[in-house]
Design a protein around this motif. Structure first.
Motif, PDB file in Angstrom:
ATOM      1  N   ASP A  61       0.838  -1.201   0.000  1.00 19.29           N
ATOM      2  CA  ASP A  61       0.000   0.000   0.000  1.00 19.29           C
ATOM      3  C   ASP A  61       0.867   1.243   0.000  1.00 19.29           C
ATOM      4  O   ASP A  61       0.497   2.269  -0.554  1.00 19.29           O
ATOM      5  N   TRP A  62       1.987   1.127   0.687  1.00 22.85           N
ATOM      6  CA  TRP A  62       2.874   2.277   0.904  1.00 22.85           C
ATOM      7  C   TRP A  62       4.290   1.905   0.477  1.00 22.85           C
ATOM      8  O   TRP A  62       4.710   0.736   0.586  1.00 22.85           O
ATOM      9  N   MET A  63       5.039   2.900  -0.007  1.00 27.29           N
ATOM     10  CA  MET A  63       6.461   2.679  -0.314  1.00 27.29           C
ATOM     11  C   MET A  63       7.244   3.951   0.032  1.00 27.29           C
ATOM     12  O   MET A  63       6.657   5.026   0.176  1.00 27.29           O
ATOM     13  N   THR A  64       8.560   3.820   0.163  1.00 26.35           N
ATOM     14  CA  THR A  64       9.385   4.967   0.554  1.00 26.35           C
ATOM     15  C   THR A  64      10.355   5.355  -0.556  1.00 26.35           C
ATOM     16  O   THR A  64      10.888   4.506  -1.270  1.00 26.35           O
ATOM     17  N   VAL A  65      10.578   6.668  -0.645  1.00 30.04           N
ATOM     18  CA  VAL A  65      11.603   7.236  -1.524  1.00 30.04           C
ATOM     19  C   VAL A  65      12.603   7.967  -0.639  1.00 30.04           C
ATOM     20  O   VAL A  65      12.210   8.699   0.285  1.00 30.04           O
ATOM     21  N   LEU A  66      13.883   7.783  -0.910  1.00 27.56           N
ATOM     22  CA  LEU A  66      14.928   8.419  -0.113  1.00 27.56           C
ATOM     23  C   LEU A  66      14.816   9.947  -0.221  1.00 27.56           C
ATOM     24  O   LEU A  66      14.647  10.484  -1.317  1.00 27.56           O
ATOM     25  N   GLY A  67      14.942  10.614   0.916  1.00 31.23           N
ATOM     26  CA  GLY A  67      14.856  12.077   0.898  1.00 31.23           C
ATOM     27  C   GLY A  67      15.940  12.721   0.054  1.00 31.23           C
ATOM     28  O   GLY A  67      15.780  13.841  -0.433  1.00 31.23           O
ATOM     29  N   ALA A  68      17.056  12.022  -0.136  1.00 33.69           N
ATOM     30  CA  ALA A  68      18.150  12.558  -0.955  1.00 33.69           C
ATOM     31  C   ALA A  68      17.895  12.387  -2.444  1.00 33.69           C
ATOM     32  O   ALA A  68      18.663  12.887  -3.263  1.00 33.69           O
ATOM     33  N   ALA A  69      16.829  11.701  -2.815  1.00 34.26           N
ATOM     34  CA  ALA A  69      16.549  11.465  -4.239  1.00 34.26           C
ATOM     35  C   ALA A  69      16.223  12.790  -4.931  1.00 34.26           C
ATOM     36  O   ALA A  69      15.689  13.715  -4.314  1.00 34.26           O
ATOM     37  N   PRO A  70      16.539  12.875  -6.219  1.00 39.23           N
ATOM     38  CA  PRO A  70      16.175  14.086  -6.962  1.00 39.23           C
ATOM     39  C   PRO A  70      14.667  14.322  -6.924  1.00 39.23           C
ATOM     40  O   PRO A  70      13.884  13.361  -6.802  1.00 39.23           O
ATOM     41  N   LEU A  71      14.287  15.585  -7.050  1.00 40.38           N
ATOM     42  CA  LEU A  71      12.847  15.906  -7.008  1.00 40.38           C
ATOM     43  C   LEU A  71      12.081  15.209  -8.127  1.00 40.38           C
ATOM     44  O   LEU A  71      10.912  14.860  -7.957  1.00 40.38           O
ATOM     45  N   GLU A  72      12.733  14.959  -9.245  1.00 41.39           N
ATOM     46  CA  GLU A  72      12.060  14.254 -10.343  1.00 41.39           C
ATOM     47  C   GLU A  72      11.679  12.832  -9.905  1.00 41.39           C
ATOM     48  O   GLU A  72      10.609  12.320 -10.250  1.00 41.39           O
ATOM     49  N   THR A  73      12.576  12.207  -9.171  1.00 40.42           N
ATOM     50  CA  THR A  73      12.313  10.852  -8.665  1.00 40.42           C
ATOM     51  C   THR A  73      11.130  10.863  -7.695  1.00 40.42           C
ATOM     52  O   THR A  73      10.238  10.011  -7.764  1.00 40.42           O
ATOM     53  N   VAL A  74      11.142  11.867  -6.814  1.00 42.40           N
ATOM     54  CA  VAL A  74      10.047  12.016  -5.859  1.00 42.40           C
ATOM     55  C   VAL A  74       8.734  12.209  -6.621  1.00 42.40           C
ATOM     56  O   VAL A  74       7.726  11.549  -6.343  1.00 42.40           O
ATOM     57  N   ARG A  75       8.770  13.090  -7.620  1.00 46.98           N
ATOM     58  CA  ARG A  75       7.550  13.403  -8.351  1.00 46.98           C
ATOM     59  C   ARG A  75       7.014  12.156  -9.077  1.00 46.98           C
ATOM     60  O   ARG A  75       5.821  11.862  -9.055  1.00 46.98           O
ATOM     61  N   LEU A  76       7.909  11.380  -9.684  1.00 45.69           N
ATOM     62  CA  LEU A  76       7.452  10.211 -10.454  1.00 45.69           C
ATOM     63  C   LEU A  76       6.860   9.136  -9.534  1.00 45.69           C
ATOM     64  O   LEU A  76       5.855   8.497  -9.872  1.00 45.69           O
ATOM     65  N   ALA A  77       7.480   8.957  -8.375  1.00 48.49           N
ATOM     66  CA  ALA A  77       6.920   7.982  -7.422  1.00 48.49           C
ATOM     67  C   ALA A  77       5.576   8.470  -6.898  1.00 48.49           C
ATOM     68  O   ALA A  77       4.619   7.693  -6.780  1.00 48.49           O
ATOM     69  N   TRP A  78       5.499   9.759  -6.596  1.00 50.70           N
ATOM     70  CA  TRP A  78       4.250  10.333  -6.091  1.00 50.70           C
ATOM     71  C   TRP A  78       3.146  10.205  -7.144  1.00 50.70           C
ATOM     72  O   TRP A  78       2.013   9.833  -6.829  1.00 50.70           O
ATOM     73  N   GLU A  79       3.484  10.477  -8.409  1.00 51.70           N
ATOM     74  CA  GLU A  79       2.474  10.377  -9.477  1.00 51.70           C
ATOM     75  C   GLU A  79       1.986   8.936  -9.631  1.00 51.70           C
ATOM     76  O   GLU A  79       0.806   8.684  -9.854  1.00 51.70           O
TER      77      GLU A  79
ATOM     78  N   ARG B 254      14.061  21.373   2.510  1.00 52.01           N
ATOM     79  CA  ARG B 254      13.559  20.590   1.373  1.00 52.01           C
ATOM     80  C   ARG B 254      12.056  20.315   1.462  1.00 52.01           C
ATOM     81  O   ARG B 254      11.418  20.001   0.469  1.00 52.01           O
ATOM     82  N   ALA B 255      11.538  20.419   2.662  1.00 48.89           N
ATOM     83  CA  ALA B 255      10.135  20.011   2.871  1.00 48.89           C
ATOM     84  C   ALA B 255       9.168  20.822   2.014  1.00 48.89           C
ATOM     85  O   ALA B 255       8.178  20.289   1.512  1.00 48.89           O
ATOM     86  N   ASP B 256       9.454  22.110   1.827  1.00 52.72           N
ATOM     87  CA  ASP B 256       8.577  22.936   0.980  1.00 52.72           C
ATOM     88  C   ASP B 256       8.522  22.384  -0.443  1.00 52.72           C
ATOM     89  O   ASP B 256       7.461  22.398  -1.077  1.00 52.72           O
TER      90      ASP B 256
ATOM     91  N   ALA C   2       5.281  21.034  -2.367  1.00 57.05           N
ATOM     92  CA  ALA C   2       4.868  21.639  -3.644  1.00 57.05           C
ATOM     93  C   ALA C   2       4.537  20.552  -4.672  1.00 57.05           C
ATOM     94  O   ALA C   2       3.661  20.734  -5.520  1.00 57.05           O
ATOM     95  N   ILE C   3       5.218  19.425  -4.584  1.00 57.99           N
ATOM     96  CA  ILE C   3       4.902  18.306  -5.491  1.00 57.99           C
ATOM     97  C   ILE C   3       3.556  17.692  -5.115  1.00 57.99           C
ATOM     98  O   ILE C   3       2.803  17.222  -5.972  1.00 57.99           O
ATOM     99  N   GLY C   4       3.255  17.723  -3.809  1.00 60.79           N
ATOM    100  CA  GLY C   4       2.017  17.098  -3.343  1.00 60.79           C
ATOM    101  C   GLY C   4       2.246  16.050  -2.269  1.00 60.79           C
ATOM    102  O   GLY C   4       1.293  15.516  -1.698  1.00 60.79           O
TER     103      GLY C   4
ATOM    104  N   GLU D 109       2.732  20.754  11.108  1.00 63.99           N
ATOM    105  CA  GLU D 109       2.049  22.028  10.817  1.00 63.99           C
ATOM    106  C   GLU D 109       2.086  22.374   9.328  1.00 63.99           C
ATOM    107  O   GLU D 109       1.229  23.089   8.821  1.00 63.99           O
ATOM    108  N   MET D 110       3.072  21.849   8.614  1.00 57.90           N
ATOM    109  CA  MET D 110       3.136  22.049   7.152  1.00 57.90           C
ATOM    110  C   MET D 110       2.150  21.149   6.414  1.00 57.90           C
ATOM    111  O   MET D 110       2.005  21.254   5.204  1.00 57.90           O
ATOM    112  N   GLY D 111       1.541  20.202   7.140  1.00 56.67           N
ATOM    113  CA  GLY D 111       0.555  19.330   6.506  1.00 56.67           C
ATOM    114  C   GLY D 111       1.039  17.910   6.262  1.00 56.67           C
ATOM    115  O   GLY D 111       0.332  17.122   5.624  1.00 56.67           O
ATOM    116  N   PHE D 112       2.232  17.576   6.757  1.00 56.77           N
ATOM    117  CA  PHE D 112       2.710  16.199   6.590  1.00 56.77           C
ATOM    118  C   PHE D 112       2.118  15.282   7.663  1.00 56.77           C
ATOM    119  O   PHE D 112       1.950  15.688   8.815  1.00 56.77           O
TER     120      PHE D 112
END
Ligand code: 5RP
Ligand code: MG
Length: 221
Positions: free
Chosen positions: A84-102, A125-127, A131-133, A165-168
């Motif tokens: 149901d859930w998976m993790t992406v490393l925080g050091a990953a490029p934002l493109e990687t984060v975005r593709l996993a999130w999508e 980095r949290a902002d 911003a990606i979602g 407080e940022m919504g996470f």
């Protein structure tokens, strides 16, 4: 007392499947989430996710693959196997984060988490993640740093509170024992991830129940 009661996630940081499955059988009734730990994900692969899914059709399953790249493909791999859930490393490029999130967004009920092991500029980095979602993360005191040098401190609480407080929705992990649970009181923790403190006790199910009692005593939901 907070409005959201944290879930318990059992982390299966094994290198072989057999002991992981034996632990699942002992503890599954006491937890809401079962994590296929990073070592198990590497040694056994998505077979571990598939097998635990068969044993636990109604649990949430997190594949802690800490994806560093190929985010969309690795998310798809984990979700196809039954996570149901998976993790992406925080050091990953934002493109990687975005593709996993999508990939997660395209499938009902699936979620990706940013995993914060080793990340030093979390709030910086949290902002960008928001911003990606992205709205879930694992606030993790790394296994090796926890063993050797780093304790949980007030500044961790302050950072977690800021992220909330940022919504996470924040899961916390990293050498948590029963005695640590009240330390987080007053913060909307989403999930307590517990590995060794449950697995390495003579009575893992009984220990999981002790965690539950402390959660019940400190959070309402
Ligand atoms: C290690 C992990 C572990 O799953 C996490 O640290 C929880 O296990 P423990 O409670 O034993 O620390 O992701 O990278
Ligand atoms: Mg883990």
């Amino acid at each position: 007392m907070m409005a959201v009661k944290p879930k318990i996630q059992l982390a299966l940081d094994y290198f072989d499947l057999a002991p992981a499955l034996a632990m699942v059988q002992q503890v599954k009734e006491e937890v809401e989430v079962i994590e296929i730990g990073t070592p198990l994900s590497k040694s056994v692969g998505m077979l571990a996710v598939r097998t635990v899914r068969e044993l636990c059709p109604d649990h949430l399953i997190l594949a802690d693959i800490k994806s560093p790249d190929v985010g969309g493909g690795e998310a798809k791999m984990a979700f196809d196997a039954g996570a149901d859930w998976m993790t992406v490393l925080g050091a990953a490029p934002l493109e990687t984060v975005r593709l996993a999130w999508e990939e997660a967004q395209s499938r009902p009920g699936k979620e990706m988490f940013i995993e914060l092991t080793g990340i030093r500029d979390i709030l910086g980095r949290a902002d960008q993640w928001r911003a990606i979602g992205v709205d879930r993360m694992v606030y993790h005191r790394g296994w090796d740093e926890g063993n050797l040098s780093r304790s949980w401190e007030q500044r961790d609480l302050e950072t977690i509170q800021h992220l909330v407080e940022m919504g996470f929705q924040v899961s916390v992990a990293g050498g948590l024992g029963v005695e640590m649970i009240p330390f987080f009181k007053g913060i909307d923790i989403s999930v307590f991830i517990i590995g060794r403190a449950i697995r390495e006790t003579p009575n893992p199910a009984g220990t999981a129940r002790e965690f539950r009692k402390l959660i019940d005593a400190n959070w309402v939901g």
